[in-house]
Enzyme design. Sequence first.
Site, PDB file in Angstrom:
ATOM      1  CB  SER A 188      16.492 -17.711 -26.374  1.00  0.00           C
ATOM      2  OG  SER A 188      17.742 -17.157 -26.409  1.00  0.00           O
ATOM      3  CG  HIS A 215      16.888 -14.912 -30.885  1.00  0.00           C
ATOM      4  ND1 HIS A 215      17.651 -16.340 -30.677  1.00  0.00           N
ATOM      5  CD2 HIS A 215      16.414 -14.515 -29.891  1.00  0.00           C
ATOM      6  CE1 HIS A 215      17.442 -16.523 -29.482  1.00  0.00           C
ATOM      7  NE2 HIS A 215      16.848 -15.551 -28.873  1.00  0.00           N
TER       8      HIS A 215
END
Length: 307
Positions: free
Chosen positions: A86, A194
């Site tokens: 991430s 996400h």
Amino acid sequence: MSSIWVYPGQGAQKVNMLHDLPEHRLVQHYLERASVALQRDVLTLDQPDELRSTEAVQLCLYLAGYISSAILLNEQVQPDYVAGLSIGAWTAAAVAGVYSFEQGLKLVSLRGKLMQDAYPSGYGMTAIINADKSQVSQWVAEVYQQMGDVYVANLNAANQIVISGSELAMQQVIEIAKSQGAIAKKLNVSVPSHCELLDAQAQQLVQAMAHIDLNPAKFKYLSGTSARLIHKAEQIKEDLIFNMCRTIDWESTVQASWERGVRLHIEVLPGSVLTGLARKNFKEGNILSFQGTRLDSLICAMHKESA
């Protein structure tokens, strides 16, 4: 044999993480540069009230990862591969020279603001442990049909799947998971990363980065979403922009590094979560974290791997 440096995502942050950086001349150097670039004292970012902000968390993770990498690079060692989970991917790209330290800071600041402004409350992420992808996907699908706003977000390991979405919808998945013998752990993340809930914010990043010229990575860049090796700067840009709204496949990323001959896995600051996730794949390799390992031991391991 090769080495990889990996960069953690949100959830790895802790109070005083910048104040607790090693005593090294480069620490003050980069903290001062960061304060000038952001026009604020970055040493305020790692305090409890500030860390409620997604922007502050992501800036702290970027700074800790970049500075600990700079300390290693200063010792004349460098990785063959970099990868980040991430926000960690943004740090990995900066360390690989895709953009400058200051450019990365400003982009990470923007990314964090976009995410927190979109979902200031009522959303987050939860890890489901002791259940596989197919089980969690089924539970998520059941709840999504009834309530929407819940998604599979991270494939961290075979038995650790992270879901993302509204607190209400996630709670329904948690109840199903627990009834099936799984364990649920809320993550210290206040936005639904996400998943498609951040599609619009990714598009805003596209516009913000439209005229930024990036450099090819000087270390091999492994995507934390696709687990693929990406060479071209524009492809890395696309990977970075959209990792906020795409599923993270960290399990496959670690496996891909092993299959490419990586035998030394070093997790930079902060934390050691990724170190634990790598143990299944690196049974015969060497797994270290900057946190809790002496600098000279890290340097020695890097020299051994490159010999």
